[in-house]
Design a protein around this motif. Structure first.
Motif, PDB file in Angstrom:
ATOM      1  N   HIS A  50       0.815  -1.218   0.000  1.00 51.37           N
ATOM      2  CA  HIS A  50       0.000   0.000   0.000  1.00 51.37           C
ATOM      3  C   HIS A  50       0.851   1.272   0.000  1.00 51.37           C
ATOM      4  O   HIS A  50       0.496   2.262   0.642  1.00 51.37           O
ATOM      5  CB  HIS A  50      -0.946   0.009   1.212  1.00 51.37           C
ATOM      6  CG  HIS A  50      -2.081  -0.935   1.068  1.00 51.37           C
ATOM      7  ND1 HIS A  50      -1.977  -2.270   1.375  1.00 51.37           N
ATOM      8  CD2 HIS A  50      -3.360  -0.746   0.643  1.00 51.37           C
ATOM      9  CE1 HIS A  50      -3.123  -2.859   1.161  1.00 51.37           C
ATOM     10  NE2 HIS A  50      -3.990  -1.959   0.710  1.00 51.37           N
ATOM     11  N   ARG A  51       1.965   1.278  -0.665  1.00 51.75           N
ATOM     12  CA  ARG A  51       2.840   2.449  -0.841  1.00 51.75           C
ATOM     13  C   ARG A  51       3.335   3.033   0.477  1.00 51.75           C
ATOM     14  O   ARG A  51       3.576   4.224   0.586  1.00 51.75           O
ATOM     15  CB  ARG A  51       2.132   3.534  -1.647  1.00 51.75           C
ATOM     16  CG  ARG A  51       1.760   3.111  -3.037  1.00 51.75           C
ATOM     17  CD  ARG A  51       0.929   4.143  -3.686  1.00 51.75           C
ATOM     18  NE  ARG A  51      -0.199   4.435  -2.794  1.00 51.75           N
ATOM     19  CZ  ARG A  51      -1.146   5.291  -3.059  1.00 51.75           C
ATOM     20  NH1 ARG A  51      -1.135   5.957  -4.157  1.00 51.75           N
ATOM     21  NH2 ARG A  51      -2.128   5.494  -2.205  1.00 51.75           N
ATOM     22  N   GLY A  52       3.438   2.225   1.529  1.00 53.62           N
ATOM     23  CA  GLY A  52       4.055   2.675   2.765  1.00 53.62           C
ATOM     24  C   GLY A  52       3.125   3.203   3.827  1.00 53.62           C
ATOM     25  O   GLY A  52       3.577   3.546   4.909  1.00 53.62           O
ATOM     26  N   TRP A  53       1.825   3.296   3.570  1.00 53.56           N
ATOM     27  CA  TRP A  53       0.905   3.757   4.612  1.00 53.56           C
ATOM     28  C   TRP A  53      -0.466   3.122   4.411  1.00 53.56           C
ATOM     29  O   TRP A  53      -0.835   2.755   3.308  1.00 53.56           O
ATOM     30  CB  TRP A  53       0.787   5.283   4.630  1.00 53.56           C
ATOM     31  CG  TRP A  53       0.138   5.862   3.413  1.00 53.56           C
ATOM     32  CD1 TRP A  53       0.735   6.187   2.237  1.00 53.56           C
ATOM     33  CD2 TRP A  53      -1.251   6.163   3.250  1.00 53.56           C
ATOM     34  NE1 TRP A  53      -0.185   6.669   1.355  1.00 53.56           N
ATOM     35  CE2 TRP A  53      -1.415   6.670   1.955  1.00 53.56           C
ATOM     36  CE3 TRP A  53      -2.360   6.045   4.078  1.00 53.56           C
ATOM     37  CZ2 TRP A  53      -2.648   7.066   1.464  1.00 53.56           C
ATOM     38  CZ3 TRP A  53      -3.595   6.438   3.594  1.00 53.56           C
ATOM     39  CH2 TRP A  53      -3.713   6.948   2.301  1.00 53.56           C
ATOM     40  N   ILE A  54      -1.208   2.992   5.522  1.00 51.36           N
ATOM     41  CA  ILE A  54      -2.557   2.429   5.489  1.00 51.36           C
ATOM     42  C   ILE A  54      -3.318   2.938   6.706  1.00 51.36           C
ATOM     43  O   ILE A  54      -2.722   3.232   7.740  1.00 51.36           O
ATOM     44  CB  ILE A  54      -2.511   0.881   5.463  1.00 51.36           C
ATOM     45  CG1 ILE A  54      -3.889   0.300   5.180  1.00 51.36           C
ATOM     46  CG2 ILE A  54      -1.942   0.342   6.756  1.00 51.36           C
ATOM     47  CD1 ILE A  54      -3.867  -1.191   4.880  1.00 51.36           C
ATOM     48  N   ARG A  55      -4.641   3.050   6.558  1.00 53.20           N
ATOM     49  CA  ARG A  55      -5.467   3.406   7.714  1.00 53.20           C
ATOM     50  C   ARG A  55      -5.589   2.194   8.622  1.00 53.20           C
ATOM     51  O   ARG A  55      -5.638   1.055   8.160  1.00 53.20           O
ATOM     52  CB  ARG A  55      -6.851   3.866   7.261  1.00 53.20           C
ATOM     53  CG  ARG A  55      -6.837   5.256   6.699  1.00 53.20           C
ATOM     54  CD  ARG A  55      -8.200   5.912   6.540  1.00 53.20           C
ATOM     55  NE  ARG A  55      -9.346   5.110   6.844  1.00 53.20           N
ATOM     56  CZ  ARG A  55     -10.283   4.782   5.954  1.00 53.20           C
ATOM     57  NH1 ARG A  55     -10.199   5.189   4.717  1.00 53.20           N
ATOM     58  NH2 ARG A  55     -11.325   4.067   6.319  1.00 53.20           N
ATOM     59  N   ASN A  56      -5.652   2.429   9.911  1.00 49.49           N
ATOM     60  CA  ASN A  56      -5.699   1.347  10.892  1.00 49.49           C
ATOM     61  C   ASN A  56      -6.925   0.461  10.696  1.00 49.49           C
ATOM     62  O   ASN A  56      -6.820  -0.759  10.763  1.00 49.49           O
ATOM     63  CB  ASN A  56      -5.664   1.918  12.311  1.00 49.49           C
ATOM     64  CG  ASN A  56      -5.516   0.841  13.344  1.00 49.49           C
ATOM     65  OD1 ASN A  56      -4.659  -0.021  13.234  1.00 49.49           O
ATOM     66  ND2 ASN A  56      -6.363   0.884  14.359  1.00 49.49           N
ATOM     67  N   ARG A 113     -12.266   9.969  14.595  1.00 50.19           N
ATOM     68  CA  ARG A 113     -10.810   9.846  14.755  1.00 50.19           C
ATOM     69  C   ARG A 113     -10.305   8.794  13.790  1.00 50.19           C
ATOM     70  O   ARG A 113     -10.759   7.660  13.796  1.00 50.19           O
ATOM     71  CB  ARG A 113     -10.453   9.467  16.181  1.00 50.19           C
ATOM     72  CG  ARG A 113      -8.955   9.287  16.378  1.00 50.19           C
ATOM     73  CD  ARG A 113      -8.544   9.331  17.806  1.00 50.19           C
ATOM     74  NE  ARG A 113      -8.719  10.592  18.471  1.00 50.19           N
ATOM     75  CZ  ARG A 113      -7.950  11.673  18.290  1.00 50.19           C
ATOM     76  NH1 ARG A 113      -6.991  11.654  17.424  1.00 50.19           N
ATOM     77  NH2 ARG A 113      -8.170  12.758  18.985  1.00 50.19           N
ATOM     78  N   GLU A 114      -9.354   9.178  12.935  1.00 51.77           N
ATOM     79  CA  GLU A 114      -8.748   8.253  11.988  1.00 51.77           C
ATOM     80  C   GLU A 114      -7.287   8.033  12.371  1.00 51.77           C
ATOM     81  O   GLU A 114      -6.585   8.987  12.672  1.00 51.77           O
ATOM     82  CB  GLU A 114      -8.819   8.798  10.565  1.00 51.77           C
ATOM     83  CG  GLU A 114     -10.214   8.806   9.999  1.00 51.77           C
ATOM     84  CD  GLU A 114     -10.247   9.241   8.550  1.00 51.77           C
ATOM     85  OE1 GLU A 114      -9.217   9.726   8.040  1.00 51.77           O
ATOM     86  OE2 GLU A 114     -11.299   9.089   7.932  1.00 51.77           O
ATOM     87  N   SER A 115      -6.867   6.779  12.341  1.00 59.40           N
ATOM     88  CA  SER A 115      -5.486   6.434  12.667  1.00 59.40           C
ATOM     89  C   SER A 115      -4.795   5.906  11.418  1.00 59.40           C
ATOM     90  O   SER A 115      -5.396   5.171  10.631  1.00 59.40           O
ATOM     91  CB  SER A 115      -5.440   5.356  13.746  1.00 59.40           C
ATOM     92  OG  SER A 115      -6.042   5.820  14.917  1.00 59.40           O
ATOM     93  N   TYR A 116      -3.529   6.264  11.268  1.00 53.42           N
ATOM     94  CA  TYR A 116      -2.739   5.831  10.131  1.00 53.42           C
ATOM     95  C   TYR A 116      -1.489   5.118  10.617  1.00 53.42           C
ATOM     96  O   TYR A 116      -0.925   5.454  11.655  1.00 53.42           O
ATOM     97  CB  TYR A 116      -2.320   7.030   9.273  1.00 53.42           C
ATOM     98  CG  TYR A 116      -3.482   7.713   8.613  1.00 53.42           C
ATOM     99  CD1 TYR A 116      -3.931   7.300   7.374  1.00 53.42           C
ATOM    100  CD2 TYR A 116      -4.141   8.760   9.238  1.00 53.42           C
ATOM    101  CE1 TYR A 116      -5.010   7.917   6.775  1.00 53.42           C
ATOM    102  CE2 TYR A 116      -5.215   9.385   8.647  1.00 53.42           C
ATOM    103  CZ  TYR A 116      -5.646   8.952   7.409  1.00 53.42           C
ATOM    104  OH  TYR A 116      -6.717   9.569   6.824  1.00 53.42           O
ATOM    105  N   ILE A 117      -1.035   4.134   9.836  1.00 53.38           N
ATOM    106  CA  ILE A 117       0.211   3.425  10.091  1.00 53.38           C
ATOM    107  C   ILE A 117       1.109   3.715   8.898  1.00 53.38           C
ATOM    108  O   ILE A 117       0.705   3.528   7.749  1.00 53.38           O
ATOM    109  CB  ILE A 117      -0.024   1.907  10.213  1.00 53.38           C
ATOM    110  CG1 ILE A 117      -1.115   1.610  11.240  1.00 53.38           C
ATOM    111  CG2 ILE A 117       1.269   1.197  10.564  1.00 53.38           C
ATOM    112  CD1 ILE A 117      -1.620   0.191  11.186  1.00 53.38           C
ATOM    113  N   VAL A 118       2.338   4.179   9.164  1.00 54.87           N
ATOM    114  CA  VAL A 118       3.246   4.593   8.097  1.00 54.87           C
ATOM    115  C   VAL A 118       4.590   3.913   8.302  1.00 54.87           C
ATOM    116  O   VAL A 118       5.110   3.878   9.421  1.00 54.87           O
ATOM    117  CB  VAL A 118       3.433   6.132   8.092  1.00 54.87           C
ATOM    118  CG1 VAL A 118       4.341   6.567   6.964  1.00 54.87           C
ATOM    119  CG2 VAL A 118       2.094   6.835   8.012  1.00 54.87           C
ATOM    120  N   LEU A 119       5.176   3.370   7.225  1.00 55.14           N
ATOM    121  CA  LEU A 119       6.519   2.816   7.297  1.00 55.14           C
ATOM    122  C   LEU A 119       7.512   3.931   7.603  1.00 55.14           C
ATOM    123  O   LEU A 119       7.379   5.041   7.083  1.00 55.14           O
ATOM    124  CB  LEU A 119       6.913   2.165   5.966  1.00 55.14           C
ATOM    125  CG  LEU A 119       6.570   0.712   5.776  1.00 55.14           C
ATOM    126  CD1 LEU A 119       6.934   0.267   4.368  1.00 55.14           C
ATOM    127  CD2 LEU A 119       7.267  -0.163   6.781  1.00 55.14           C
TER     128      LEU A 119
END
Length: 180
Positions: A50-56, A113-119
């Motif tokens: 997913h290009r290095g990031w995705i929503r939790n 509230r939105e959470s993101y995970i990023v490499l």
């Protein structure tokens, strides 16, 4: 399917890039949980795709799609209002965060509230992720003296002075399902 079983470590390895293997994974018995190591491997693969990031919430949906059919009763057990497998996913994210492999960030958007995970290698793309102070500390509360203790303690007061010497119960057996 490439499947190896090492009896000494109780690891089962699967190639998660092939969707057919998801159905062929063995079902754990009621006392076994899917370990955080399995979720770590999956998270790193999903982030690369997913290009290095995705929503939790998207990642949790992927976990439920892949591991949902093989969740045991121990994984589905409700702990503090959440299924146990979600706690294992949070543990995997925290350990990757402490190893500086990923960063997490959340913010309010349209009242949600939105959470993101990023490499960590892709953090420069999203500036607001860099600015967040990261603290991943897991603690537990002693049921006898009501003190907050580090999760790694076997008994209350093992690592710090004080404590009531209450012996914390040992968690159930876990089986790692690691992709090759």
């Amino acid at each position: 399917m490439n499947k190896q079983l090492k009896q000494s470590h109780k690891y089962e390895t699967y190639d998660l890039s092939d969707p057919k293997t998801w159905q062929e994974m063995h079902r754990p018995n009621a006392n076994q949980e899917i370990s955080a190591a399995s979720y770590k491997e999956l998270l790193l693969r999903v982030l690369e795709e997913h290009r290095g990031w995705i929503r939790n919430d998207e990642f949790l949906a992927i976990v439920e799609k892949i591991f949902g059919p093989i969740f045991s009763k121990a994984d589905r057990r409700i702990v503090n209002g959440r299924p146990k497998w979600m706690n294992a996913v949070d543990w995997a994210k925290a350990s990757l965060t402490s190893a500086n492999m990923i960063r997490t960030r959340s913010h309010q958007r349209n009242g949600r509230r939105e959470s993101y995970i990023v490499l960590a290698s892709h953090v420069e793309l999203i500036r607001w992720v860099i600015n967040k102070k990261q603290s991943a500390r897991f603690k537990k509360r002693c049921p006898k003296c009501n003190e907050i203790r580090p999760l790694a303690e076997a008994f209350c007061g093992e690592r710090a002075k004080g404590g009531c010497r209450y012996v914390f119960p040992v968690s159930k057996e876990r089986v790692d399902r690691l992709p090759q």
